[in-house]
Design a protein around this motif. Structure first.
Motif, PDB file in Angstrom:
ATOM      1  N   PHE A 123       0.855  -1.175   0.000  1.00  0.00           N
ATOM      2  CA  PHE A 123       0.000   0.000   0.000  1.00  0.00           C
ATOM      3  C   PHE A 123       0.894   1.228   0.000  1.00  0.00           C
ATOM      4  O   PHE A 123       1.851   1.312   0.779  1.00  0.00           O
ATOM      5  N   VAL A 124       0.596   2.177  -0.863  1.00  0.00           N
ATOM      6  CA  VAL A 124       1.276   3.468  -0.868  1.00  0.00           C
ATOM      7  C   VAL A 124       0.234   4.484  -0.400  1.00  0.00           C
ATOM      8  O   VAL A 124      -0.822   4.619  -1.025  1.00  0.00           O
ATOM      9  N   ILE A 125       0.549   5.161   0.697  1.00  0.00           N
ATOM     10  CA  ILE A 125      -0.425   6.019   1.362  1.00  0.00           C
ATOM     11  C   ILE A 125       0.100   7.450   1.421  1.00  0.00           C
ATOM     12  O   ILE A 125       1.205   7.693   1.925  1.00  0.00           O
ATOM     13  N   ASP A 126      -0.678   8.382   0.894  1.00  0.00           N
ATOM     14  CA  ASP A 126      -0.362   9.803   1.051  1.00  0.00           C
ATOM     15  C   ASP A 126      -0.806  10.216   2.449  1.00  0.00           C
ATOM     16  O   ASP A 126      -1.947   9.952   2.843  1.00  0.00           O
ATOM     17  N   VAL A 127       0.102  10.841   3.175  1.00  0.00           N
ATOM     18  CA  VAL A 127      -0.160  11.240   4.551  1.00  0.00           C
ATOM     19  C   VAL A 127       0.124  12.720   4.717  1.00  0.00           C
ATOM     20  O   VAL A 127       1.104  13.238   4.165  1.00  0.00           O
ATOM     21  N   GLU A 128      -0.724  13.372   5.469  1.00  0.00           N
ATOM     22  CA  GLU A 128      -0.464  14.737   5.925  1.00  0.00           C
ATOM     23  C   GLU A 128      -0.801  14.790   7.399  1.00  0.00           C
ATOM     24  O   GLU A 128      -1.886  14.366   7.807  1.00  0.00           O
ATOM     25  N   VAL A 129       0.137  15.290   8.203  1.00  0.00           N
ATOM     26  CA  VAL A 129      -0.121  15.490   9.626  1.00  0.00           C
ATOM     27  C   VAL A 129      -0.375  16.975   9.843  1.00  0.00           C
ATOM     28  O   VAL A 129       0.496  17.812   9.586  1.00  0.00           O
ATOM     29  N   GLU A 130      -1.566  17.259  10.289  1.00  0.00           N
ATOM     30  CA  GLU A 130      -2.034  18.624  10.519  1.00  0.00           C
ATOM     31  C   GLU A 130      -1.749  19.035  11.962  1.00  0.00           C
ATOM     32  O   GLU A 130      -1.903  18.231  12.880  1.00  0.00           O
ATOM     33  N   ILE A 131      -1.342  20.282  12.146  1.00  0.00           N
ATOM     34  CA  ILE A 131      -1.217  20.885  13.473  1.00  0.00           C
ATOM     35  C   ILE A 131      -2.433  21.792  13.643  1.00  0.00           C
ATOM     36  O   ILE A 131      -2.687  22.665  12.801  1.00  0.00           O
ATOM     37  N   GLU A 132      -3.176  21.583  14.691  1.00  0.00           N
ATOM     38  CA  GLU A 132      -4.378  22.385  14.910  1.00  0.00           C
ATOM     39  C   GLU A 132      -4.035  23.872  14.903  1.00  0.00           C
ATOM     40  O   GLU A 132      -3.114  24.312  15.593  1.00  0.00           O
ATOM     41  N   GLY A 133      -4.737  24.625  14.067  1.00  0.00           N
ATOM     42  CA  GLY A 133      -4.568  26.067  14.001  1.00  0.00           C
ATOM     43  C   GLY A 133      -3.423  26.553  13.125  1.00  0.00           C
ATOM     44  O   GLY A 133      -3.217  27.751  13.013  1.00  0.00           O
ATOM     45  N   GLU A 134      -2.681  25.647  12.510  1.00  0.00           N
ATOM     46  CA  GLU A 134      -1.556  26.036  11.648  1.00  0.00           C
ATOM     47  C   GLU A 134      -1.948  25.896  10.176  1.00  0.00           C
ATOM     48  O   GLU A 134      -2.640  24.954   9.796  1.00  0.00           O
ATOM     49  N   ALA A 135      -1.459  26.809   9.362  1.00  0.00           N
ATOM     50  CA  ALA A 135      -1.748  26.755   7.921  1.00  0.00           C
ATOM     51  C   ALA A 135      -0.951  25.652   7.233  1.00  0.00           C
ATOM     52  O   ALA A 135      -1.445  25.018   6.306  1.00  0.00           O
ATOM     53  N   LYS A 136       0.283  25.438   7.685  1.00  0.00           N
ATOM     54  CA  LYS A 136       1.142  24.436   7.054  1.00  0.00           C
ATOM     55  C   LYS A 136       1.166  23.157   7.886  1.00  0.00           C
ATOM     56  O   LYS A 136       1.136  23.212   9.118  1.00  0.00           O
ATOM     57  N   PRO A 137       1.255  22.015   7.230  1.00  0.00           N
ATOM     58  CA  PRO A 137       1.278  20.747   7.974  1.00  0.00           C
ATOM     59  C   PRO A 137       2.608  20.525   8.686  1.00  0.00           C
ATOM     60  O   PRO A 137       3.630  21.133   8.345  1.00  0.00           O
ATOM     61  N   ALA A 138       2.590  19.630   9.635  1.00  0.00           N
ATOM     62  CA  ALA A 138       3.816  19.209  10.318  1.00  0.00           C
ATOM     63  C   ALA A 138       4.629  18.305   9.407  1.00  0.00           C
ATOM     64  O   ALA A 138       5.851  18.395   9.346  1.00  0.00           O
ATOM     65  N   LEU A 139       3.940  17.445   8.673  1.00  0.00           N
ATOM     66  CA  LEU A 139       4.598  16.400   7.903  1.00  0.00           C
ATOM     67  C   LEU A 139       3.755  16.062   6.683  1.00  0.00           C
ATOM     68  O   LEU A 139       2.525  16.042   6.764  1.00  0.00           O
ATOM     69  N   VAL A 140       4.407  15.812   5.573  1.00  0.00           N
ATOM     70  CA  VAL A 140       3.764  15.225   4.401  1.00  0.00           C
ATOM     71  C   VAL A 140       4.635  14.047   3.974  1.00  0.00           C
ATOM     72  O   VAL A 140       5.864  14.114   4.070  1.00  0.00           O
ATOM     73  N   ALA A 141       3.981  12.977   3.539  1.00  0.00           N
ATOM     74  CA  ALA A 141       4.749  11.776   3.201  1.00  0.00           C
ATOM     75  C   ALA A 141       3.997  10.892   2.230  1.00  0.00           C
ATOM     76  O   ALA A 141       2.769  10.951   2.122  1.00  0.00           O
ATOM     77  N   GLU A 142       4.772  10.084   1.549  1.00  0.00           N
ATOM     78  CA  GLU A 142       4.273   8.975   0.758  1.00  0.00           C
ATOM     79  C   GLU A 142       4.788   7.732   1.504  1.00  0.00           C
ATOM     80  O   GLU A 142       5.959   7.370   1.413  1.00  0.00           O
ATOM     81  N   TRP A 143       3.904   7.135   2.280  1.00  0.00           N
ATOM     82  CA  TRP A 143       4.241   6.086   3.233  1.00  0.00           C
ATOM     83  C   TRP A 143       3.925   4.715   2.639  1.00  0.00           C
ATOM     84  O   TRP A 143       2.897   4.554   1.976  1.00  0.00           O
ATOM     85  N   LEU A 144       4.779   3.752   2.900  1.00  0.00           N
ATOM     86  CA  LEU A 144       4.606   2.402   2.380  1.00  0.00           C
ATOM     87  C   LEU A 144       4.255   1.432   3.505  1.00  0.00           C
ATOM     88  O   LEU A 144       4.914   1.430   4.555  1.00  0.00           O
ATOM     89  N   ALA A 145       3.252   0.610   3.273  1.00  0.00           N
ATOM     90  CA  ALA A 145       2.880  -0.449   4.208  1.00  0.00           C
ATOM     91  C   ALA A 145       2.789  -1.750   3.446  1.00  0.00           C
ATOM     92  O   ALA A 145       2.141  -1.821   2.396  1.00  0.00           O
ATOM     93  N   MET A 146       3.466  -2.778   3.950  1.00  0.00           N
ATOM     94  CA  MET A 146       3.363  -4.109   3.373  1.00  0.00           C
ATOM     95  C   MET A 146       2.390  -4.907   4.230  1.00  0.00           C
ATOM     96  O   MET A 146       2.619  -5.116   5.422  1.00  0.00           O
ATOM     97  N   VAL A 147       1.284  -5.300   3.623  1.00  0.00           N
ATOM     98  CA  VAL A 147       0.273  -6.089   4.319  1.00  0.00           C
ATOM     99  C   VAL A 147       0.485  -7.542   3.906  1.00  0.00           C
ATOM    100  O   VAL A 147       0.569  -7.853   2.709  1.00  0.00           O
ATOM    101  N   VAL A 148       0.580  -8.422   4.911  1.00  0.00           N
ATOM    102  CA  VAL A 148       0.915  -9.823   4.673  1.00  0.00           C
ATOM    103  C   VAL A 148      -0.174 -10.709   5.254  1.00  0.00           C
ATOM    104  O   VAL A 148      -0.584 -10.546   6.402  1.00  0.00           O
ATOM    105  N   ARG A 149      -0.630 -11.666   4.433  1.00  0.00           N
ATOM    106  CA  ARG A 149      -1.607 -12.654   4.899  1.00  0.00           C
ATOM    107  C   ARG A 149      -0.851 -13.717   5.686  1.00  0.00           C
ATOM    108  O   ARG A 149       0.248 -14.128   5.306  1.00  0.00           O
ATOM    109  N   HIS A 150      -1.410 -14.157   6.780  1.00  0.00           N
ATOM    110  CA  HIS A 150      -0.790 -15.238   7.555  1.00  0.00           C
ATOM    111  C   HIS A 150      -1.871 -16.202   8.011  1.00  0.00           C
ATOM    112  O   HIS A 150      -3.041 -15.904   7.996  1.00  0.00           O
ATOM    113  N   GLY A 151      -1.444 -17.344   8.447  1.00  0.00           N
ATOM    114  CA  GLY A 151      -2.373 -18.329   8.989  1.00  0.00           C
ATOM    115  C   GLY A 151      -2.856 -19.324   7.980  1.00  0.00           C
ATOM    116  O   GLY A 151      -2.618 -19.324   6.826  1.00  0.00           O
TER     117      GLY A 151
END
Length: 151
Positions: A123-151
């Motif tokens: 999964f490639v996830i666009d992320v933005e971390v908002e700071i309450e009351g701020e115009a600009k975000p704390a963080l922006v990222a293109e985050w990767l998650a590997m989801v694995v089936r088990h069992g």
């Protein structure tokens, strides 16, 4: 999941940025920077008016925010057993320092999904971390998650 590319995954609740959390994080990472730990020093020696969260603390909150949004549950953990692994970032920027005493929340959107075979899904996830009351975000990222089936 290919049909969900471009969809908003959700917005987390607000999280308080508390000095005790920042101090615990600094202790666990052996980071004794007074910008994160010493309120009086930070007031006198930085433009932030007090202590700020370490950028890696803000980054580490992405896991909690994704759980809050229910990212893995949306994939269907109930139907089949899956777990998600942090796989890194294609891109990440720490835009605005996060002052202690403020609140942050995460916004996430599915950028891409790839079936990697053998029960593995990237999964490639666009992320933005908002700071309450701020115009600009704390963080922006293109985050990767590997989801694995088990069992």
């Amino acid at each position: 999941m290919k049909d969900r590319i471009g969809e908003t995954l959700g917005t987390s609740r607000w999280f308080d940025v508390e000095q005790s959390l920042i101090s615990q994080f600094s202790a666990s990472t052996l980071d004794d920077d007074p910008m994160h730990l010493d309120v009086e020093w930070a007031k006198a020696n930085t433009p932030f008016g007090g202590t700020v969260a370490a950028g890696f603390w803000t980054t580490s909150m992405l896991i909690t925010m994704s759980h809050d949004i229910g990212f893995i549950d949306a994939f269907g953990r109930e139907a089949e057993p899956y777990y998600a692994l942090n796989y890194g970032f294609n891109h990440m920027r720490l835009i605005t320092p996060v002052p202690v005493g403020r609140r942050i929340r995460g916004h996430m959107r599915l950028r891409d999904f790839q079936d990697r075979g053998e029960g593995k899904f990237l999964f490639v996830i666009d992320v933005e971390v908002e700071i309450e009351g701020e115009a600009k975000p704390a963080l922006v990222a293109e985050w990767l998650a590997m989801v694995v089936r088990h069992g």
